[in-house]
Motif scaffolding. Structure first.
Motif, short mmCIF file in Angstrom:
data_model
loop_
_atom_site.label_atom_id
_atom_site.label_comp_id
_atom_site.label_asym_id
_atom_site.label_seq_id
_atom_site.Cartn_x
_atom_site.Cartn_y
_atom_site.Cartn_z
N HIS A 1 0.85 -1.19 0.00
CA HIS A 1 0.00 0.00 0.00
C HIS A 1 0.88 1.23 0.00
N VAL A 2 0.80 2.03 -1.06
CA VAL A 2 1.64 3.22 -1.20
C VAL A 2 1.02 4.39 -0.45
N GLN A 3 1.83 5.07 0.33
CA GLN A 3 1.38 6.29 1.01
C GLN A 3 2.13 7.49 0.44
N LEU A 4 1.42 8.57 0.25
CA LEU A 4 1.99 9.79 -0.31
C LEU A 4 1.83 10.93 0.67
N VAL A 5 2.89 11.71 0.82
CA VAL A 5 2.85 12.86 1.72
C VAL A 5 3.41 14.08 0.98
N GLU A 6 2.58 15.12 0.89
CA GLU A 6 3.00 16.35 0.24
C GLU A 6 3.53 17.36 1.25
N SER A 7 4.34 18.28 0.74
CA SER A 7 4.81 19.40 1.53
C SER A 7 5.19 20.53 0.57
N GLY A 8 5.42 21.70 1.15
CA GLY A 8 5.92 22.81 0.35
C GLY A 8 4.89 23.86 -0.04
N GLY A 9 3.63 23.62 0.27
CA GLY A 9 2.63 24.62 -0.04
C GLY A 9 2.77 25.83 0.87
N THR A 28 7.08 1.04 -4.12
CA THR A 28 6.74 1.88 -5.25
C THR A 28 6.90 1.17 -6.58
N TYR A 29 7.22 -0.11 -6.55
CA TYR A 29 7.47 -0.83 -7.81
C TYR A 29 6.21 -0.96 -8.64
N SER A 30 5.04 -0.80 -7.98
CA SER A 30 3.79 -0.94 -8.71
C SER A 30 3.33 0.36 -9.37
N ILE A 31 4.07 1.44 -9.15
CA ILE A 31 3.67 2.75 -9.67
C ILE A 31 4.22 2.98 -11.06
N ASN A 32 3.33 3.41 -11.96
CA ASN A 32 3.72 3.72 -13.33
C ASN A 32 3.85 5.23 -13.55
N ALA A 98 -0.70 8.80 -7.39
CA ALA A 98 0.09 7.77 -8.06
C ALA A 98 -0.83 6.72 -8.65
N THR A 99 -0.39 6.13 -9.75
CA THR A 99 -1.17 5.10 -10.39
C THR A 99 -0.26 4.03 -10.95
N GLY A 100 -0.79 2.81 -10.92
CA GLY A 100 -0.08 1.70 -11.53
C GLY A 100 -0.70 1.32 -12.86
N ALA A 101 -1.61 2.15 -13.34
CA ALA A 101 -2.29 1.86 -14.61
C ALA A 101 -1.27 1.74 -15.72
N ALA A 102 -1.36 0.66 -16.46
CA ALA A 102 -0.41 0.40 -17.53
C ALA A 102 -0.77 1.20 -18.76
N GLY A 103 0.24 1.55 -19.53
CA GLY A 103 0.00 2.30 -20.74
C GLY A 103 1.26 2.99 -21.19
N SER A 104 1.19 3.58 -22.37
CA SER A 104 2.36 4.26 -22.93
C SER A 104 2.43 5.71 -22.50
N GLY A 109 -7.14 11.47 -16.20
CA GLY A 109 -8.25 11.52 -15.27
C GLY A 109 -7.89 11.10 -13.86
N ALA A 110 -8.43 11.81 -12.89
CA ALA A 110 -8.15 11.51 -11.49
C ALA A 110 -8.60 10.11 -11.10
N HIS A 111 -9.62 9.58 -11.77
CA HIS A 111 -10.14 8.28 -11.39
C HIS A 111 -9.16 7.15 -11.66
N TRP A 112 -8.13 7.43 -12.46
CA TRP A 112 -7.13 6.40 -12.74
C TRP A 112 -6.11 6.27 -11.60
N TYR A 113 -6.07 7.24 -10.72
CA TYR A 113 -5.06 7.29 -9.68
C TYR A 113 -5.61 6.72 -8.38
N GLY A 114 -4.98 5.66 -7.93
CA GLY A 114 -5.50 4.96 -6.76
C GLY A 114 -4.89 5.39 -5.45
N TYR A 115 -3.80 6.13 -5.51
CA TYR A 115 -3.12 6.56 -4.30
C TYR A 115 -3.08 8.08 -4.26
#
Length: 125
Positions: A1-9, A28-32, A98-104, A109-115
């Motif tokens: 399960h990938v966790q993301l933390v932003e900063s800098g705003g 992070t190996y599952s992230i494309n 982040a998304t692991g959706a495969a493609g070139s 779209g935001a709905h493709w991003y699971g994390y």
């Protein structure tokens, strides 16, 4: 399960700059692709920029081309968004995703991003 933390705003004057950072926890190996989205009050979430982890191809929304730059440091699992020439309309909550959706290419779209991160506020006055 990938966790993301932003900063800098934060707050900046029109014409100013900020650098947003996002760190991804292992694994992070599952992230494309990783991307930055933003959402202003009363508006839909919109994609701002994205980057492919392999090859570092970048994508930008027309509204930010030439002003924003997305980059990555794979060794640190970091993605950055350099935001320059800020405008009042850039005011929004900015989210790392982040998304692991495969493609070139990275999906737009935001709905493709699971994390998603919790977001970091950018306010331009």
């Amino acid at each position: 399960h990938v966790q993301l933390v932003e900063s800098g705003g934060g707050s900046a004057q029109a014409g100013g700059s900020l650098r947003l950072s996002c760190v991804a926890s292992a694994p992070t190996y599952s992230i494309n692709c990783m991307g930055w989205f933003r959402q202003a009050p009363g508006k839909q979430r919109e994609g701002v920029a994205a980057i492919m982890i392999l090859g570092a191809t970048t994508y930008y929304a027309d509204s930010v081309k030439g002003r924003f730059t997305i980059s990555q440091d794979n060794a640190k699992n970091m993605v950055y968004l350099q935001v320059n020439s800020l405008k009042a309309e850039d005011t929004a909550m900015y989210y790392c995703a982040a998304t692991g959706a495969a493609g070139s290419s990275c999906p737009a779209g935001a709905h493709w991003y699971g994390y998603w991160g919790q977001g970091t506020q950018v306010t331009v006055s």
